[in-house]
Design a protein around this motif. Structure first.
Motif, PDB file in Angstrom:
ATOM      1  N   ASN B 137       4.197 -11.566 -10.272  1.00 55.55           N
ATOM      2  CA  ASN B 137       3.632 -10.718  -9.060  1.00 55.55           C
ATOM      3  C   ASN B 137       2.111 -10.048  -9.344  1.00 55.55           C
ATOM      4  OD1 ASN B 137       5.404 -10.493  -6.832  1.00 55.55           O
ATOM      5  ND2 ASN B 137       6.488  -9.277  -8.612  1.00 55.55           N
ATOM      6  N   THR B 138       1.134 -10.841  -8.864  1.00 56.03           N
ATOM      7  CA  THR B 138       0.034 -10.463  -9.181  1.00 56.03           C
ATOM      8  C   THR B 138      -0.407  -9.232  -8.328  1.00 56.03           C
ATOM      9  OG1 THR B 138      -1.022 -11.951  -8.956  1.00 56.03           O
ATOM     10  CG2 THR B 138      -2.909 -10.828  -9.203  1.00 56.03           C
ATOM     11  N   GLN B 139      -1.721  -7.854  -9.603  1.00 55.76           N
ATOM     12  CA  GLN B 139      -1.306  -6.767  -8.667  1.00 55.76           C
ATOM     13  C   GLN B 139      -2.664  -6.490  -8.187  1.00 55.76           C
ATOM     14  OE1 GLN B 139      -1.045  -3.142 -11.414  1.00 55.76           O
ATOM     15  NE2 GLN B 139       0.183  -2.721  -9.856  1.00 55.76           N
ATOM     16  N   TRP B 140      -2.471  -7.061  -6.602  1.00 57.69           N
ATOM     17  CA  TRP B 140      -4.151  -5.904  -6.239  1.00 57.69           C
ATOM     18  C   TRP B 140      -4.835  -4.712  -6.578  1.00 57.69           C
ATOM     19  CZ3 TRP B 140      -3.726  -9.161  -0.920  1.00 57.69           C
ATOM     20  CH2 TRP B 140      -3.200 -10.920  -0.637  1.00 57.69           C
ATOM     21  N   VAL B 141      -5.975  -4.599  -7.025  1.00 63.67           N
ATOM     22  CA  VAL B 141      -6.457  -3.834  -7.071  1.00 63.67           C
ATOM     23  C   VAL B 141      -7.518  -2.967  -6.217  1.00 63.67           C
ATOM     24  CG1 VAL B 141      -7.241  -1.754  -9.434  1.00 63.67           C
ATOM     25  CG2 VAL B 141      -5.626  -3.906  -9.352  1.00 63.67           C
ATOM     26  N   LEU B 142      -7.333  -2.220  -5.846  1.00 67.46           N
ATOM     27  CA  LEU B 142      -8.741  -1.861  -4.781  1.00 67.46           C
ATOM     28  C   LEU B 142      -9.849  -0.644  -5.258  1.00 67.46           C
ATOM     29  CD1 LEU B 142      -6.369  -2.075  -1.164  1.00 67.46           C
ATOM     30  CD2 LEU B 142      -8.084  -3.580  -2.472  1.00 67.46           C
ATOM     31  N   ALA B 143     -10.122  -0.035  -4.778  1.00 70.53           N
ATOM     32  CA  ALA B 143     -10.908   1.317  -5.510  1.00 70.53           C
ATOM     33  C   ALA B 143     -11.086   2.438  -3.818  1.00 70.53           C
ATOM     34  CB  ALA B 143     -12.893   0.517  -5.924  1.00 70.53           C
ATOM     35  N   THR B 144     -10.693   3.175  -4.581  1.00 78.56           N
ATOM     36  CA  THR B 144     -10.831   4.168  -3.475  1.00 78.56           C
ATOM     37  C   THR B 144     -11.503   5.702  -3.203  1.00 78.56           C
ATOM     38  OG1 THR B 144      -8.923   5.623  -1.930  1.00 78.56           O
ATOM     39  CG2 THR B 144      -7.831   4.669  -3.673  1.00 78.56           C
ATOM     40  N   GLY B 146     -11.188   9.036  -2.341  1.00 80.16           N
ATOM     41  CA  GLY B 146      -9.852  10.187  -2.045  1.00 80.16           C
ATOM     42  C   GLY B 146     -11.175  11.029  -0.838  1.00 80.16           C
ATOM     43  N   THR B 147     -10.893  11.875  -0.363  1.00 79.03           N
ATOM     44  CA  THR B 147     -11.410  13.336   0.176  1.00 79.03           C
ATOM     45  C   THR B 147     -12.237  13.732   0.067  1.00 79.03           C
ATOM     46  OG1 THR B 147      -9.571  14.498   0.334  1.00 79.03           O
ATOM     47  CG2 THR B 147     -10.088  13.757   2.610  1.00 79.03           C
ATOM     48  N   THR B 148     -12.180  13.858  -1.894  1.00 82.72           N
ATOM     49  CA  THR B 148     -12.645  14.092  -2.786  1.00 82.72           C
ATOM     50  C   THR B 148     -13.667  13.784  -2.834  1.00 82.72           C
ATOM     51  OG1 THR B 148     -11.397  14.239  -4.265  1.00 82.72           O
ATOM     52  CG2 THR B 148     -11.149  16.225  -3.808  1.00 82.72           C
ATOM     53  N   GLY B 149     -13.840  12.517  -2.307  1.00 81.90           N
ATOM     54  CA  GLY B 149     -14.858  11.589  -3.225  1.00 81.90           C
ATOM     55  C   GLY B 149     -14.941  10.671  -4.285  1.00 81.90           C
ATOM     56  N   ASP B 150     -13.243  11.253  -5.542  1.00 77.79           N
ATOM     57  CA  ASP B 150     -13.729  10.722  -6.663  1.00 77.79           C
ATOM     58  C   ASP B 150     -13.662   9.038  -6.234  1.00 77.79           C
ATOM     59  OD1 ASP B 150     -13.361  13.547  -7.323  1.00 77.79           O
ATOM     60  OD2 ASP B 150     -11.352  13.992  -6.777  1.00 77.79           O
ATOM     61  N   CYS B 151     -13.636   8.274  -7.326  1.00 74.83           N
ATOM     62  CA  CYS B 151     -13.171   7.098  -7.515  1.00 74.83           C
ATOM     63  C   CYS B 151     -11.685   6.998  -7.788  1.00 74.83           C
ATOM     64  CB  CYS B 151     -13.938   6.275  -7.791  1.00 74.83           C
ATOM     65  SG  CYS B 151     -13.278   4.672  -8.484  1.00 74.83           S
ATOM     66  N   LYS B 152     -10.642   6.070  -7.643  1.00 78.78           N
ATOM     67  CA  LYS B 152      -9.425   5.315  -7.664  1.00 78.78           C
ATOM     68  C   LYS B 152      -9.259   4.516  -7.362  1.00 78.78           C
ATOM     69  CE  LYS B 152      -6.339   9.070  -6.478  1.00 78.78           C
ATOM     70  NZ  LYS B 152      -5.201  10.122  -5.684  1.00 78.78           N
ATOM     71  N   LEU B 153      -8.664   3.656  -8.672  1.00 78.52           N
ATOM     72  CA  LEU B 153      -8.165   2.111  -8.476  1.00 78.52           C
ATOM     73  C   LEU B 153      -6.958   2.799  -7.970  1.00 78.52           C
ATOM     74  CD1 LEU B 153      -9.419   0.527 -11.468  1.00 78.52           C
ATOM     75  CD2 LEU B 153     -10.919   0.690  -9.028  1.00 78.52           C
ATOM     76  N   VAL B 154      -6.535   1.354  -6.973  1.00 83.86           N
ATOM     77  CA  VAL B 154      -4.696   1.626  -6.568  1.00 83.86           C
ATOM     78  C   VAL B 154      -4.851  -0.302  -6.733  1.00 83.86           C
ATOM     79  CG1 VAL B 154      -3.251   2.649  -4.728  1.00 83.86           C
ATOM     80  CG2 VAL B 154      -5.216   3.744  -5.533  1.00 83.86           C
ATOM     81  N   GLY B 155      -3.534   0.225  -6.843  1.00 84.88           N
ATOM     82  CA  GLY B 155      -2.679  -1.230  -7.053  1.00 84.88           C
ATOM     83  C   GLY B 155      -1.476  -1.333  -6.087  1.00 84.88           C
ATOM     84  N   HIS B 156      -1.667  -2.176  -5.516  1.00 83.77           N
ATOM     85  CA  HIS B 156      -0.444  -2.929  -4.775  1.00 83.77           C
ATOM     86  C   HIS B 156       0.002  -4.675  -4.934  1.00 83.77           C
ATOM     87  CE1 HIS B 156      -2.086  -0.130  -1.551  1.00 83.77           C
ATOM     88  NE2 HIS B 156      -3.146  -0.316  -2.067  1.00 83.77           N
ATOM     89  N   HIS B 157       1.321  -5.152  -4.378  1.00 87.59           N
ATOM     90  CA  HIS B 157       1.665  -6.433  -4.304  1.00 87.59           C
ATOM     91  C   HIS B 157       1.710  -6.492  -3.389  1.00 87.59           C
ATOM     92  CE1 HIS B 157       2.992  -6.219  -8.934  1.00 87.59           C
ATOM     93  NE2 HIS B 157       3.532  -4.908  -8.578  1.00 87.59           N
ATOM     94  N   PHE B 158       1.156  -7.760  -3.381  1.00 91.03           N
ATOM     95  CA  PHE B 158       1.299  -8.674  -1.664  1.00 91.03           C
ATOM     96  C   PHE B 158       2.307  -8.882  -1.129  1.00 91.03           C
ATOM     97  CE2 PHE B 158       1.944 -12.816   0.619  1.00 91.03           C
ATOM     98  CZ  PHE B 158       1.079 -11.860   1.231  1.00 91.03           C
TER      99      PHE B 158
END
Lengths: 88, 503
Positions: B137-144, B146-158
């Motif tokens: 299960n490869t995890q797809w990681v996106l940069a997001t 938030g409304t505060t402008g902080d950078c977060k990396l968020v992982g999802h599975h296909f």
């Protein structure tokens, strides 16, 4: 530097108008009681913010103890008192 | 097919294809290609992919199921995003030599031409041999941001993203316009929707003007489009939008007001108009298709097997979580944010245990006690505060705005989104942004930045018209004390008006 008295009176007139009030030009002197010219606390807040844009300072931030003026004359005096903070 | 073996390559319809607006612009990097087989991959490898949507898609097809993590680089990479991503990756796969600099310090493979020329499924099958990896299960990681402008990396599975994509007859063979960055959540949703339903994905050049983007979509006979209200308004200002033969209009990411919905209905009388409401915190989402703002009050009464919603005595909207499996939509679409995990860029930078499995819901459960005045829930379920303030008007629930975005004017709360929707009702107003201006007297005053159609009115008369309309529709403290006519409003990469740019 802008003429403080003119700026205050002009802004007062235009904000009162914005708030749906009309100030009789003849009554616009130093004795005019602000509360009676239709300017409520919100209108007064807008006036102070508008004058900060025009003159570059807010006397109510600069005062040690904010003293809110009752009449036009007191309002002009507050701005005169801190005029050395005005933008060139 | 077992759900846990559900992969991109298996889900991709043979009819899926991508057409790019900037095709022909890409150069030939034949001499500079490193061969993938020169690089050692295994199922623990974490790979950054950076390039056009076409390139990113092909990399995903190649590597999904073979590597541990695929980090999708957004189009615009700030140093905080690149540092966060670099700290979580072993290798970068880039389309173009100019992208190498971004990932300095990591081994980098330039794979543009090779990936673009290879046949999609063939390449994927070869890749299994190439990297010799077991399926995982490869995890797809996106940069997001938030409304505060902080950078977060968020992982999802296909599979968690694909589960919500629709494959019904209505969705087959559509030509989806992609006006989001594909490496952002909304863009990825469009890509996955197109590929599972066998659609054509029309990828616009995000560097080009909105006018040209729309003209290209018209040329390409785009008939399905998803965008934020801000982006829709920008497109409505172009004279070509009405030439799009849209069958599906999707709105999400910000509050859609009545005027926008009405304009879209007017322009596209035969389209299905869907307004997606997603709560990242709640990991749930639902959509409304009746073309009216907000959602039907009856949604509050729906119980069992659907998204449960409730409003507390302060007008906050709550959603029921976390048993996501039981929350299958009341409507046809829902965005599954349920299997996500997040990483703050400041956390666990060098560790291997960087994934604080968000448990957005789990952590909230500990922090937030069950509100007594909301209906009791069964075991394993809890109420989650969405942070959105709502109002019940007749048979409709209307969004007022984010509770934490309210402006405090002399002790009264003002919701910028509500003021914005009123200002937008004035003819000649194109877009508007409302914020609080600090005041020594009232705490804050309401300040509006407005772009107008200069053909219709001059600036002075517009300000007067806006003021008059606000006086008729709003309480005194809600009326913008300052109205500035500006040439344009800053829009974020995700297509929303940038609140951070006004700080």
């Amino acid at each position: 530097m802008k003429n403080i008295r003119n700026s205050v009176l002009e802004s007062l007139e235009s904000i009162a108008k914005q708030q749906g009030q009309t100030i009789d030009g003849n009554l616009l002197d130093d004795e005019l009681v602000l509360a009676e010219c239709g300017l409520d606390s919100l209108g007064f807040a807008i006036l102070v913010a508008e004058l900060e844009i025009q003159l570059g300072y807010d006397p109510f931030v600069l005062m040690d103890e904010p003293h809110y003026p009752k009449t036009t004359g007191e309002l002009i005096a507050a701005y005169e008192r801190f005029k050395n903070h005005a933008r060139g | 097919m077992r759900e846990d073996s559900f992969r991109l390559a298996d889900a991709t319809s043979d009819r899926f294809s991508i057409v790019s607006m900037h095709e022909g612009k890409s150069a030939d990097f034949g001499d500079q290609i490193n061969r993938l087989s020169d690089v050692s991959f295994d199922d623990t490898t974490r790979v950054i992919v950076d390039g056009s949507p076409q390139f990113i898609f092909r990399c995903m097809l190649l590597l999904d199921g073979c590597v541990s993590r695929l980090l999708l680089a957004p189009r615009i990479v700030s140093s905080s995003i690149s540092n966060a991503m670099k700290s979580q990756a072993d290798i970068a796969l880039v389309e173009h030599p100019r992208l190498v600099e971004r990932w300095k310090g990591l081994p980098t493979v330039i794979g543009g031409t090779m990936l673009c020329e290879a046949s999609q499924k063939g390449l994927c099958k070869r890749s299994r041999n190439l990297v010799g990896a077991t399926q995982q299960n490869t995890q797809w990681v996106l940069a997001t941001s938030g409304t505060t402008g902080d950078c977060k990396l968020v992982g999802h599975h296909f599979r968690s993203i694909a589960r919500t994509a629709r494959t019904g007859e209505r969705y087959r063979g559509l030509r989806w316009g992609l006006v989001f960055d594909v490496a952002r959540f909304a863009g990825l949703q469009v890509l996955v929707q197109a590929l599972v339903s066998g659609s054509v994905l029309l990828s616009v050049d995000l560097d080009d003007s909105v006018q040209n983007q729309v003209a290209w979509l018209v040329e390409q006979k785009c008939d399905a489009l998803s965008a934020t209200p801000t982006r829709w308004r920008q497109m409505l200002m172009t004279d070509r939008l009405r030439d799009l033969p849209l069958r599906q209009v999707t709105i999400g990411g910000e509050i859609a007001d009545e005027r926008l919905l009405w304009s879209l209905r007017d322009r596209f009388p035969h389209a299905r108009i869907s307004h997606i409401y997603a709560s990242t915190e709640g990991g749930v989402a639902f959509s409304v298709h009746d073309g009216k703002p907000g959602f039907p009050r009856s949604f509050l009464e729906t119980a069992g097997g659907s998204v449960r919603l409730a409003i507390d005595c302060e007008g906050m909207l709550w959603v029921c979580g976390p048993c996501f499996e039981s929350l299958n939509s009341i409507c046809e679409e829902n965005y599954d944010l349920g299997c996500e995990s997040t990483l703050n860029e400041h956390q666990g930078v060098n560790g291997t245990d960087w994934l604080r499995v968000h448990s957005t819901r789990g952590s909230l459960a500990n922090e937030e006690p069950h509100p007594q005045h909301l209906p009791p829930l069964g075991p394993g379920l809890r109420w989650i505060n969405t942070g959105d303030k709502v109002e019940v008007t007749g048979d409709r629930v209307i969004f007022l705005g984010r509770a934490d975005g309210a402006i405090n004017v002399g002790g009264s709360k003002v919701f910028p989104e509500r003021i914005e929707s009123i200002v937008r009702q004035v003819k000649g107003v194109e877009s508007v942004f409302v914020r609080g201006k600090p005041s020594s007297v009232a705490g804050y005053l309401v300040e509006a930045f407005v772009t107008i159609n200069h053909d219709m009115h001059n600036e002075r008369s517009m300000v007067e018209m806006i003021r008059a309309h606000c006086r008729a529709s709003l309480a005194k403290h809600e009326i913008p004390a300052f109205i500035h006519i500006v040439d344009e409003l800053p829009v974020t990469e995700s297509g929303k008006i940038s609140r951070a740019a006004f700080r």
